[in-house]
Scaffold this active site. Structure first.
Site, short mmCIF file in Angstrom:
data_model
loop_
_atom_site.label_atom_id
_atom_site.label_comp_id
_atom_site.label_asym_id
_atom_site.label_seq_id
_atom_site.Cartn_x
_atom_site.Cartn_y
_atom_site.Cartn_z
N GLY A 11 0.83 -1.21 0.00
CA GLY A 11 0.00 0.00 0.00
C GLY A 11 0.86 1.25 0.00
O GLY A 11 1.90 1.29 0.64
N ARG A 21 13.51 9.91 -2.93
CA ARG A 21 14.39 11.06 -3.18
C ARG A 21 15.70 10.93 -2.41
O ARG A 21 16.80 11.16 -2.95
CB ARG A 21 13.65 12.34 -2.79
N ALA A 22 15.59 10.56 -1.12
CA ALA A 22 16.79 10.44 -0.29
C ALA A 22 17.70 9.31 -0.76
O ALA A 22 18.92 9.46 -0.81
CB ALA A 22 16.38 10.22 1.17
N ARG A 25 19.39 10.50 -4.22
CA ARG A 25 20.41 11.55 -4.14
C ARG A 25 21.60 11.14 -3.27
O ARG A 25 22.73 11.54 -3.56
CB ARG A 25 19.77 12.84 -3.65
N ASP A 103 5.42 -5.28 5.87
CA ASP A 103 5.92 -6.62 6.19
C ASP A 103 6.01 -7.52 4.96
O ASP A 103 6.96 -8.29 4.81
CB ASP A 103 5.01 -7.29 7.23
N ARG A 162 -26.06 14.49 16.92
CA ARG A 162 -25.92 13.20 16.27
C ARG A 162 -24.68 12.45 16.80
O ARG A 162 -23.77 13.04 17.34
CB ARG A 162 -25.79 13.43 14.76
N GLY A 170 -6.73 0.38 9.46
CA GLY A 170 -6.06 -0.39 10.50
C GLY A 170 -6.67 -1.77 10.55
O GLY A 170 -7.48 -2.07 11.43
N ALA A 186 -12.91 11.59 20.92
CA ALA A 186 -13.97 10.61 20.66
C ALA A 186 -14.44 9.97 21.96
O ALA A 186 -13.62 9.63 22.82
CB ALA A 186 -13.46 9.54 19.70
N ARG A 243 -24.90 7.98 12.48
CA ARG A 243 -24.48 7.80 11.09
C ARG A 243 -23.09 7.18 11.06
O ARG A 243 -22.22 7.53 11.86
CB ARG A 243 -24.44 9.15 10.36
#
Length: 319
Positions: A11, A21-22, A25, A103, A162, A170, A186, A243
């Site tokens: 992913g 980039r690192a 270069r 992994d 609501r 995850g 939360a 919801r």
């Protein structure tokens, strides 16, 4: 080493471009040639590669996703596929690889290392579920994206008295869920690492409503799922309109944060230093703000502890 390759696998995660980039270069600075491999191990097997120079990685540090693209490669899990990859490396003169991913990418890097192509793994995944490192590239950006989106949802939840049940990424790890639950206030967080009872969630909401609270946020990790069912159950038991919102792949995108850009840059530089010494079969991690590296097979056996103290804090202060 005179010629190395770099690829991204699994992913995508914000900050992968900073790592590419690192690597590029740093290698060029050390007099190495760099081959960019498109679409992960699939591109390696099929020769989807190009030579990179200093300008190949210009203006990408701020971009999400990956310049090199990414793809799954079932063929690479077979001995035949591995031998094709080894042959491709030898044919193209690639003496070592920097592999940016999770992994699954590490397993592939270990398999290649065992067949004579030294590989260094760089942890790139938003889930932060790699046990050999405290922190993975993309994790901070994903959490900030979730926080911003939940803050927006809270505005409408407040307007309508609501409950918003928000599902975040995850699959096997609740790190994004837990940390964003703290950051967003939360009322409850449901993670794969902890058992839960929806009646306990309902009871907490009802107790909290008695103190004057009228709107609620419930964060649910993807590994728990069932967000629509959870929202329906909460509404039935509390009478509070509920919801479900599944944030989905928007969490993978966006411009990486300072933390992700800097860490990716450090890890990319470190990876090239290892390859320069002919070292392979290692993965890079960060422990207590210090860069470290482990044998790939040792790293894959490690277990990552859940943030129990943070979970307890969330239960106490988010009311």
């Amino acid at each position: 080493m005179k010629r190395i390759g770099v690829l991204t696998s699994g992913g995508d995660a914000p900050g992968m471009n900073a790592a590419i980039r690192a690597v590029t270069r740093t290698a060029l600075y050390k007099g190495m040639e760099v081959v960019g491999i498109r679409r992960g191990y699939n591109g390696l097997i099929n020769g989807d590669v190009f030579d990179m120079n200093v300008r190949s990685v210009s203006s990408i540090i701020q971009r999400g996703g990956t310049l090199l693209f990414t793809a799954r490669c079932p063929e690479f899990k077979t001995e035949e596929g591995l031998q094709k990859a080894v042959h491709a490396c030898k044919e193209m003169g690639i003496e070592g690889l920097a592999v940016i991913g999770g992994d699954g990418s590490y397993r592939g890097a270990g398999d290649l290392s065992a067949r004579g192509i030294p590989c260094i793994g760089i942890p790139g995944t938003i889930d932060n579920d790699i046990s050999s490192t405290d922190y993975t590239i993309g994790y901070d950006t994903a959490m900030n994206t979730v926080m911003q989106l939940v803050d927006k949802l809270r505005d409408t939840a407040h307007s309508h008295d609501r409950c918003s049940v928000v599902e975040v990424m995850g699959r096997h790890a609740g790190y994004i869920a837990l940390n964003t639950a703290i950051a967003c206030g939360a009322t409850e967080v449901l993670c794969p690492e902890r058992d839960y009872n929806l009646d306990d969630v309902v009871a907490k909401m009802l107790r909290t409503r008695e103190t004057g609270k009228q709107n609620f946020i419930i964060i649910v990790a993807e590994g728990i799922g069932k967000s629509e069912e959870i929202a329906k159950y909460i509404e039935e038991k509390t009478g509070i309109e509920s919801r479900a919102t599944i944030l989905g792949h928007v969490q993978r995108g966006g411009s990486p944060t300072v933390r992700d850009r800097v860490l990716a840059s450090q890890m990319g530089y470190y990876a090239v230093n290892l390859l320069e010494q002919g070292i392979g079969n290692r993965v890079i991690g960060i422990r207590g703000d210090k860069l470290v590296d482990y044998d790939i097979h040792e790293a894959l056996k490690m277990k990552k502890p859940f943030e129990d103290a943070l979970y307890d804090i969330s239960g106490i202060i988010n009311i």
